[in-house]
Design an enzyme around this catalytic site. Structure first.
Site, PDB file in Angstrom:
ATOM      1  N   PRO A  89       0.815  -1.224   0.000  1.00  0.00           N
ATOM      2  CA  PRO A  89       0.000   0.000   0.000  1.00  0.00           C
ATOM      3  C   PRO A  89       0.852   1.281   0.000  1.00  0.00           C
ATOM      4  O   PRO A  89       0.337   2.367  -0.236  1.00  0.00           O
ATOM      5  CB  PRO A  89      -0.837  -0.121   1.277  1.00  0.00           C
ATOM      6  CG  PRO A  89      -0.224  -1.210   2.079  1.00  0.00           C
ATOM      7  CD  PRO A  89       0.577  -2.064   1.162  1.00  0.00           C
ATOM      8  N   GLU A 117       3.274  -7.732   8.756  1.00  0.00           N
ATOM      9  CA  GLU A 117       3.476  -6.282   8.862  1.00  0.00           C
ATOM     10  C   GLU A 117       4.380  -5.762   7.753  1.00  0.00           C
ATOM     11  O   GLU A 117       4.630  -4.566   7.658  1.00  0.00           O
ATOM     12  CB  GLU A 117       4.070  -5.917  10.230  1.00  0.00           C
ATOM     13  CG  GLU A 117       3.184  -6.282  11.405  1.00  0.00           C
ATOM     14  CD  GLU A 117       1.779  -5.702  11.300  1.00  0.00           C
ATOM     15  OE1 GLU A 117       1.656  -4.477  11.172  1.00  0.00           O
ATOM     16  OE2 GLU A 117       0.806  -6.481  11.341  1.00  0.00           O
ATOM     17  N   ARG A 155      -3.577  -8.189 -20.480  1.00  0.00           N
ATOM     18  CA  ARG A 155      -4.493  -7.623 -21.488  1.00  0.00           C
ATOM     19  C   ARG A 155      -3.743  -6.801 -22.525  1.00  0.00           C
ATOM     20  O   ARG A 155      -4.221  -6.580 -23.618  1.00  0.00           O
ATOM     21  CB  ARG A 155      -5.526  -6.692 -20.838  1.00  0.00           C
ATOM     22  CG  ARG A 155      -6.468  -7.345 -19.889  1.00  0.00           C
ATOM     23  CD  ARG A 155      -7.384  -6.319 -19.253  1.00  0.00           C
ATOM     24  NE  ARG A 155      -8.242  -5.648 -20.233  1.00  0.00           N
ATOM     25  CZ  ARG A 155      -9.287  -6.191 -20.812  1.00  0.00           C
ATOM     26  NH1 ARG A 155      -9.622  -7.429 -20.526  1.00  0.00           N
ATOM     27  NH2 ARG A 155     -10.007  -5.516 -21.685  1.00  0.00           N
ATOM     28  N   ASP A 170     -10.709   0.078 -23.905  1.00  0.00           N
ATOM     29  CA  ASP A 170     -11.029  -0.027 -22.484  1.00  0.00           C
ATOM     30  C   ASP A 170     -11.084   1.360 -21.855  1.00  0.00           C
ATOM     31  O   ASP A 170     -10.342   2.260 -22.236  1.00  0.00           O
ATOM     32  CB  ASP A 170      -9.928  -0.804 -21.724  1.00  0.00           C
ATOM     33  CG  ASP A 170      -9.986  -2.302 -21.963  1.00  0.00           C
ATOM     34  OD1 ASP A 170     -10.971  -2.765 -22.552  1.00  0.00           O
ATOM     35  OD2 ASP A 170      -9.036  -2.988 -21.561  1.00  0.00           O
TER      36      ASP A 170
HETATM   37  N1  ADE Z   1      -0.821  -5.154   0.096  1.00  0.00           N
HETATM   38  C1  ADE Z   1      -1.702  -4.793   1.035  1.00  0.00           C
HETATM   39  N2  ADE Z   1      -2.479  -3.788   0.596  1.00  0.00           N
HETATM   40  C2  ADE Z   1      -2.073  -3.503  -0.671  1.00  0.00           C
HETATM   41  C3  ADE Z   1      -2.480  -2.564  -1.647  1.00  0.00           C
HETATM   42  N3  ADE Z   1      -3.461  -1.694  -1.425  1.00  0.00           N
HETATM   43  N4  ADE Z   1      -1.830  -2.565  -2.826  1.00  0.00           N
HETATM   44  C4  ADE Z   1      -0.822  -3.420  -3.058  1.00  0.00           C
HETATM   45  N5  ADE Z   1      -0.399  -4.326  -2.171  1.00  0.00           N
HETATM   46  C5  ADE Z   1      -1.012  -4.377  -0.983  1.00  0.00           C
END
Ligand code: ADE
Length: 228
Positions: A89, A117, A155, A170
């Site tokens: 993330p 984590e 794709r 797309d």
């Molecule tokens: N791992 C946990 N959350 C994630 C996300 N939003 N994007 C990519 N990998 C992740």
């Protein structure tokens, strides 16, 4: 295009690989997806992959040694070292232009799926992966995110979609950075909801103009940021 996915949950990919477009692309040797269990690169008796964070705090951290060894061995499985990607993330947001750039500049990707984590920071310092996030939310692990990444990239491999099904149109794509127009098929009427008359008119010019307008209106209503 070749993908090597490094995960602690390889079973998560078995169903995904049988999904029709991907499965056909694999059969036709346009795409390869190899899934590796990082645990196979542990060296201790208990196959330990994670440990408590130095300095304390909650959760477990994926250890540097098995991860780095796994990536290096997997890199050596093909003559192309490949672009290493870490799904997290904290990474750059995955959007269609980034997918297009990746698909046009690399033939091979080594995708590291995080868990717990996260990774020991030295994994990132040593391997310098490209860090990619699929959106501003936190998943239980990087597996689903790597499937999203793979799906968006295959794709774009020439030949994976038939001509009649090009990715050019797309939503968000090069030919079309706005949303797609609504589509209809038979029956012409269902529970009082009719197919727009114009689509039955046979007037191709008028249909094209209507579709363009629908795309624009949808984008204005739902995603005006795309028009900026
Ligand atoms: N791992 C946990 N959350 C994630 C996300 N939003 N994007 C990519 N990998 C992740």
């Amino acid at each position: 295009m070749r993908f090597d996915v490094l995960t602690l949950f390889p079973e998560m990919f078995s169903g995904y690989k049988t999904q029709s477009i991907l499965n056909k692309a694999i059969d036709r040797e346009l795409v390869e997806v190899h899934v590796h269990n990082m645990r196979d690169w542990t060296t201790d008796r208990h196959h330990k992959m994670d440990d408590r964070p130095f300095g304390g705090g909650p959760g477990m951290i994926l250890m540097v040694e098995p991860v780095v060894n796994c990536v290096r061995d997997v890199q050596a499985m093909s003559d192309r070292p490949g672009q290493v990607i870490l799904t997290t993330p904290q990474g750059e947001r995955l959007r269609q232009p980034l997918c297009e750039e990746l698909a046009s500049t690399h033939q091979r990707f080594i995708v590291l799926c995080g868990r717990y984590e996260g990774f020991d920071q030295r994994v990132i310092d040593i391997l310098k992966p490209m860090e990619i996030s699929i959106g501003d939310y936190v998943l239980n692990g990087g597996e689903v995110a790597s499937m999203v990444l793979i799906d968006s990239l295959v794709r774009l491999v020439p030949g994976v979609l038939g001509d009649e099904q090009s990715s050019w149109d797309d939503s968000f794509s090069r030919g079309n950075r706005i949303l797609e127009y609504p589509q209809y098929t038979r029956p012409r009427s269902f529970e009082g909801h009719d197919v727009p008359e114009i689509l039955l008119s046979g007037d191709h010019g008028a249909i094209e103009a209507w579709r363009k307008n629908q795309s624009l209106e949808r984008t204005k209503q739902r995603r005006s940021d795309l028009l900026e």
